[in-house]
Write an enzyme that holds these catalytic residues in place. Structure first.
Site, PDB file in Angstrom:
ATOM      1  N   ASP A   1       0.793  -1.240   0.000  1.00 17.51           N
ATOM      2  CA  ASP A   1       0.000   0.000   0.000  1.00 17.51           C
ATOM      3  C   ASP A   1       0.822   1.284   0.000  1.00 17.51           C
ATOM      4  OD1 ASP A   1      -2.082  -1.761   0.128  1.00 17.51           O
ATOM      5  OD2 ASP A   1      -2.805  -1.135   2.091  1.00 17.51           O
TER       6      ASP A   1
ATOM      7  N   LYS B   1      -6.081  -5.305  -3.785  1.00 17.72           N
ATOM      8  CA  LYS B   1      -6.915  -5.801  -2.693  1.00 17.72           C
ATOM      9  C   LYS B   1      -7.995  -4.783  -2.347  1.00 17.72           C
ATOM     10  CE  LYS B   1      -3.802  -4.184   1.018  1.00 17.72           C
ATOM     11  NZ  LYS B   1      -4.666  -3.262   1.753  1.00 17.72           N
TER      12      LYS B   1
ATOM     13  N   CYS C   1      -2.775  -2.437   7.587  1.00 14.35           N
ATOM     14  CA  CYS C   1      -2.631  -3.338   6.452  1.00 14.35           C
ATOM     15  C   CYS C   1      -1.374  -4.199   6.525  1.00 14.35           C
ATOM     16  CB  CYS C   1      -2.665  -2.543   5.150  1.00 14.35           C
ATOM     17  SG  CYS C   1      -4.298  -1.830   4.818  1.00 14.35           S
TER      18      CYS C   1
END
Length: 223
Positions: free
Chosen positions: A22, A124, A157
């Protein structure tokens, strides 16, 4: 009693994937969604050179490199349960402040980091990189056993991905100076929790030295 493997064996490049989680503008850049929610911390942007150096070293050593990105388009992916929690705790993120919507600058990779043609990109829609994605299939196809995890946010995350990796029988290695969060105390606690229960937490320099050793071993053995 089962003895732990030597670290150099655990991170042998042919069985290791480097996973960047991310590293997108909405999380790590001034003006991104986290910043607009009042949750930005400089550490989020400062780890980019370390992440890049490890990814480059992993490619050179022969590791699989995986870039994970999230797309949180509200109407398509976010459930009632997700939005309820967001409204309760996330300072407007996801509800009033869109986060990593596909096709927007906020969803693009940041800090000069970008996958090469050799790398894998996994998209995702939840915090864990394993939930609802083909990451596990990709890793097993490449006979991967160890994941070197970097990116953001440490206690969300990153930790979610690390937990699922461990539950899927991978050996996660988290680089303490290549992950970051907007709450320093939570960042440190998350590292402690992961190191105790789900991963080995080390510095990037220790990993790079191990890979240098692996290269020397390969040369000396004629492989």
């Amino acid at each position: 009693m089962h003895a732990p493997r030597p670290f150099e064996e655990k991170v042998a490049p042919h069985r290791t994937a480097v996973v960047v989680v991310d590293y997108q503008h909405d999380f790590v850049s001034p003006g991104g969604a986290l910043d607009r929610a009042g949750l930005f911390h400089p550490n989020l942007g400062e780890i980019a050179p370390t992440v890049a150096a490890v990814a480059d070293a992993g490619r050179a050593a022969g590791c699989l490199v995986v870039f994970v990105r999230c797309h949180f388009d509200r109407e398509r992916y976010l459930s009632e349960a997700f939005l309820e929690q967001a409204a309760r705790r996330y300072r407007g993120l996801y509800v009033d402040l869109p986060v990593c919507v596909a096709g927007t600058l906020g969803a693009e990779f940041a800090g000069g980091l970008a996958p090469t043609e050799r790398d894998v990109v996994v998209t995702k829609h939840r915090f864990s990189a394993f939930e609802g994605t083909d990451l596990d299939l990709v890793l097993r196809t490449h006979d991967i056993r160890t994941l070197v995890v970097m990116g953001v946010v440490t206690h969300v995350c990153v930790e979610s991905t690390v937990r699922d990796a461990f539950f899927s029988d991978y050996s996660p290695v988290v680089l303490e100076d290549a992950v970051a969060g907007w709450q320093p105390d939570w960042h440190r606690t998350s590292l402690e929790v992961m190191d105790w229960g789900f991963a080995e937490v080390v510095s990037a320099s220790r990993l790079l030295v191990a890979w240098e050793g692996a290269d020397r071993t390969a040369v000396s053995s004629g492989s």
